[in-house]
Design an enzyme around this catalytic site. Structure first.
Site, PDB file in Angstrom:
ATOM      1  CG  ASN A 134     -68.554 -16.052 162.492  1.00  0.00           C
ATOM      2  OD1 ASN A 134     -67.956 -15.623 161.510  1.00  0.00           O
ATOM      3  ND2 ASN A 134     -68.864 -17.313 162.627  1.00  0.00           N
ATOM      4  CD  GLU A 139     -68.134 -22.415 156.559  1.00  0.00           C
ATOM      5  OE1 GLU A 139     -69.300 -22.807 156.799  1.00  0.00           O
ATOM      6  OE2 GLU A 139     -67.495 -21.696 157.317  1.00  0.00           O
ATOM      7  CB  CYS A 198     -70.871 -21.577 160.729  1.00  0.00           C
ATOM      8  SG  CYS A 198     -69.104 -21.863 160.562  1.00  0.00           S
ATOM      9  CD  GLU A 226     -63.023 -22.111 153.547  1.00  0.00           C
ATOM     10  OE1 GLU A 226     -63.737 -22.143 154.570  1.00  0.00           O
ATOM     11  OE2 GLU A 226     -62.501 -21.067 153.122  1.00  0.00           O
TER      12      GLU A 226
HETATM   13  O1  TXE Z   1     -73.648 -12.063 156.635  1.00  0.00           O
HETATM   14  P1  TXE Z   1     -73.280 -11.715 155.148  1.00  0.00           P
HETATM   15  P2  TXE Z   1     -74.536 -11.219 157.667  1.00  0.00           P
HETATM   16  C1  TXE Z   1     -75.160 -16.186 158.956  1.00  0.00           C
HETATM   17  C2  TXE Z   1     -75.871 -15.880 160.258  1.00  0.00           C
HETATM   18  C3  TXE Z   1     -76.163 -14.444 160.148  1.00  0.00           C
HETATM   19  C4  TXE Z   1     -76.506 -14.341 158.683  1.00  0.00           C
HETATM   20  C5  TXE Z   1     -76.353 -12.990 158.087  1.00  0.00           C
HETATM   21  O2  TXE Z   1     -77.076 -16.607 160.332  1.00  0.00           O
HETATM   22  O3  TXE Z   1     -77.231 -14.042 160.952  1.00  0.00           O
HETATM   23  O4  TXE Z   1     -75.586 -15.198 158.067  1.00  0.00           O
HETATM   24  O5  TXE Z   1     -75.143 -12.401 158.500  1.00  0.00           O
HETATM   25  C6  TXE Z   1     -70.220  -9.769 152.477  1.00  0.00           C
HETATM   26  N1  TXE Z   1     -71.359  -9.423 147.498  1.00  0.00           N
HETATM   27  N2  TXE Z   1     -73.721 -16.141 159.062  1.00  0.00           N
HETATM   28  O6  TXE Z   1     -75.633 -10.501 156.977  1.00  0.00           O
HETATM   29  O7  TXE Z   1     -74.045 -10.538 154.662  1.00  0.00           O
HETATM   30  C7  TXE Z   1     -70.300  -8.977 153.758  1.00  0.00           C
HETATM   31  O8  TXE Z   1     -69.889  -7.658 153.560  1.00  0.00           O
HETATM   32  C8  TXE Z   1     -70.203  -9.731 148.093  1.00  0.00           C
HETATM   33  C9  TXE Z   1     -73.055 -17.396 159.013  1.00  0.00           C
HETATM   34  O9  TXE Z   1     -73.641 -10.412 158.479  1.00  0.00           O
HETATM   35  O10 TXE Z   1     -73.349 -12.974 154.401  1.00  0.00           O
HETATM   36  C10 TXE Z   1     -69.379  -9.796 154.646  1.00  0.00           C
HETATM   37  O11 TXE Z   1     -68.029  -9.471 154.359  1.00  0.00           O
HETATM   38  N3  TXE Z   1     -70.053  -9.792 149.416  1.00  0.00           N
HETATM   39  C11 TXE Z   1     -71.627 -17.264 158.866  1.00  0.00           C
HETATM   40  C12 TXE Z   1     -69.675 -11.224 154.202  1.00  0.00           C
HETATM   41  O12 TXE Z   1     -70.271 -11.100 152.925  1.00  0.00           O
HETATM   42  C13 TXE Z   1     -71.134  -9.558 150.171  1.00  0.00           C
HETATM   43  C14 TXE Z   1     -70.928 -16.101 159.409  1.00  0.00           C
HETATM   44  C15 TXE Z   1     -70.636 -11.985 155.105  1.00  0.00           C
HETATM   45  O13 TXE Z   1     -71.772 -11.220 155.316  1.00  0.00           O
HETATM   46  C16 TXE Z   1     -72.376  -9.256 149.605  1.00  0.00           C
HETATM   47  C17 TXE Z   1     -71.711 -14.899 159.362  1.00  0.00           C
HETATM   48  C18 TXE Z   1     -72.465  -9.178 148.195  1.00  0.00           C
HETATM   49  N4  TXE Z   1     -73.590  -8.875 147.564  1.00  0.00           N
HETATM   50  C19 TXE Z   1     -73.060 -14.971 159.220  1.00  0.00           C
HETATM   51  N5  TXE Z   1     -73.260  -9.067 150.608  1.00  0.00           N
HETATM   52  C20 TXE Z   1     -70.794 -18.495 158.852  1.00  0.00           C
HETATM   53  N6  TXE Z   1     -71.004 -19.372 157.883  1.00  0.00           N
HETATM   54  O14 TXE Z   1     -69.900 -18.660 159.663  1.00  0.00           O
HETATM   55  C21 TXE Z   1     -72.598  -9.250 151.768  1.00  0.00           C
HETATM   56  N7  TXE Z   1     -71.309  -9.539 151.523  1.00  0.00           N
END
Ligand code: TXE
Length: 480
Positions: free
Chosen positions: A151, A249, A283, A461
């Site tokens: 994001n 986070e 977020c 953080e």
């Molecule tokens: O996030 P992911 P996604 C929320 C938002 C969104 C939902 C899913 O609601 O719709 O999360 O988003 C890495 N081991 N937020 O699926 O999968 C992945 O490659 C290690 C809130 O896109 O959590 C990426 O680099 N790493 C949020 C990172 O995790 C892994 C911002 C985030 O992806 C992994 C984004 C694993 N097993 C989404 N699986 C905020 N807090 O700002 C995935 N990743």
């Protein structure tokens, strides 16, 4: 095609195995590049490079580390246009936003931690009456992992990397596979700034392959992660038996609480921003708006009027307020929530539909959407939508709104609009959130602790909190 490579030991390398992933341009739905889906072997190469660089980097003087980080910051500023264009194309966000917020903040992250490390200090404790003195060393951990989401791509990537490097660690980092481009460009900047080889290594790929290899690596001793709550829970399960330090986070479902005694115009303009900035994909967005019943009808009318005036358009156009959502699958997820809201008797006050932008018919555009909900228990009010969708409903008392605000599994931030001091103190004390903004939103001072409670994460953080996370405390007790 704009294909990218991993950045390992200061070089740009092809992945060893596992192949490639398509990179989409959200503004037109087209594949415009390929990124490595790095394997365990690539992560191992990155780890070896980091491990090899660690003895020298961890002993490099604070002045020298600081100088290099500030140089990276200056080079990011000098390349603002290129980075902003890249971020906007990769993510779908308006270029105006990337230029005003994302890239300047990435530069600030390096500058801030470059300066902060020169002021970071530890404690000493004299054991009075025992002829002993204790002092605490704050030593770098070694090789640490940083994993960031899509994001705010470079903004959040550097928010982790900068303190990790400042504290003397070497880093294996993975940006989101959905938005890898600015992280790729960062490698060039690091070389130009003279960051020694292997101090920062950037591997690209899916969470389930590349990310998983980082979190499972037995010698990557700390993981700083920003992303979804479900992923955070998975990372915690993997990391706990390996005794890694963890900073998580995660998601938010933040209340925006509006009292009748607030500065109305300021509140209204900021609420449009806190609802829809970055297509609502922050977020910290205030996605649950609770309004004092005495001004509810007026607010509803004024807010909807302003939201309707927002321009959904191509991210590169200067007057675009709402760009494209980050991916097709995310667009579908957000649309599903709009349907769920309708099924739960929510009233769509405006928006709710996909938008076709001329010339970019396959882009992922959605109208900013305001949903009046009949109660605070409905799914669209409880679950993180993470798109241009907000709910509104009235409240009648401080206690009622406090209960509703706290009745979600998340606890990242909360916004309060009031000029009443007693109320401000009471609510900011009792809101279950890591961050409370009063009469403002997303005003950031990088020295302050940043993070959430409940399902919004673990740890903080920012400022010295980040430097404490990226160091191990060692107490030395000397008897004299
Ligand atoms: O996030 P992911 P996604 C929320 C938002 C969104 C939902 C899913 O609601 O719709 O999360 O988003 C890495 N081991 N937020 O699926 O999968 C992945 O490659 C290690 C809130 O896109 O959590 C990426 O680099 N790493 C949020 C990172 O995790 C892994 C911002 C985030 O992806 C992994 C984004 C694993 N097993 C989404 N699986 C905020 N807090 O700002 C995935 N990743």
């Amino acid at each position: 095609m704009e294909n990218i490579k991993n950045y390992i030991n200061g070089e740009f390398l092809l992945p060893l195995a596992n192949g490639w992933i398509n990179n989409y341009n959200p503004s037109n739905g087209e594949v415009y590049g390929e990124i490595p889906n790095s394997s365990k072997e690539d992560v191992e190469s990155a780890y070896i490079a980091a491990k090899t660089a660690f003895p020298t980097w961890s002993k490099t003087t604070l002045e020298e580390r600081s100088r290099i980080l500030i140089k990276i910051s200056e080079l990011l500023e000098a390349n603002l246009d290129r980075f902003a264009e890249t971020e906007s194309k990769d993510n779908g966000k308006p270029i105006s936003l990337a230029k005003a917020v994302d890239i300047p903040r990435a530069a600030s992250n390096f500058r801030f931690f470059g300066n902060a490390i020169t002021q970071f200090a530890s404690e000493s404790h004299e054991s009075v009456g025992q002829n002993a003195i204790n002092y605490t060393l704050r030593q770098p951990i070694g090789v640490v992992g940083c994993i960031s989401p899509w994001n705010l791509p470079l903004y959040l990537f550097t928010w982790k990397i900068a303190p990790a490097l400042a504290a003397g660690n070497c880093v294996v980092a993975k940006p989101s596979e959905v938005t890898p481009m600015t992280a790729y460009l960062l490698g060039e900047i690091c070389n130009e700034a003279g960051l020694p080889k292997g101090v920062l290594n950037i591997v690209h790929g899916l969470g389930t392959s590349t990310g998983q290899a980082i979190i499972e690596h037995p010698d990557i001793k700390a993981i700083s992660f920003t992303g979804g709550t479900a992923t955070g829970a998975h990372i915690a399960r993997v990391a706990a038996p390996l005794f890694k330090k963890l900073s998580l986070e995660l998601g938010g479902k933040n209340p925006n609480i509006i009292f009748a005694d607030c500065d109305y115009e300021d509140m209204l303009n900021t609420t449009v921003r806190s609802s829809f900035a970055n297509q609502g994909q922050i977020c910290l967005c205030g996605s649950r708006i609770f309004v004092d019943a005495s001004i509810y009808e007026k607010f509803k009318k004024d807010f909807v009027e302003k939201v309707k005036a927002l321009k959904v358009g191509h991210p590169s156009e200067a007057d675009t307020n709402i760009g494209a959502l980050v991916s097709k699958s995310h667009l579908e997820k957000v649309k599903d929530y709009i349907e769920i809201a309708k099924d739960e008797n929510g009233t769509i006050l405006c928006g709710g539909n996909e938008v076709t932008v001329n010339g970019y018919e396959n882009g992922y555009y959605l109208e900013p959407t305001v949903i009046e909900v009949p109660n605070d228990d409905c799914r669209v009010n409880q679950e993180e939508v993470f798109g241009p969708v907000v709910t509104i409903m009235p409240f009648n008392s401080e206690n009622e709104v406090l209960e509703m605000a706290n009745k979600v599994k998340y606890g990242l931030s909360a916004t309060l609009w009031t000029n009443d001091l007693k109320r401000t103190m009471k609510l900011s004390n009792q809101l279950q959130a890591g961050i409370v903004w009063v009469n403002t939103w997303m005003m950031r001072d990088l020295r302050t602790p940043f993070g959430g409670v409940k399902a919004s994460g673990v740890g903080r953080e920012g400022g010295f909190e980040a430097l404490r996370f990226f160091t191990e405390a060692k107490n030395v007790c000397i008897k004299y």
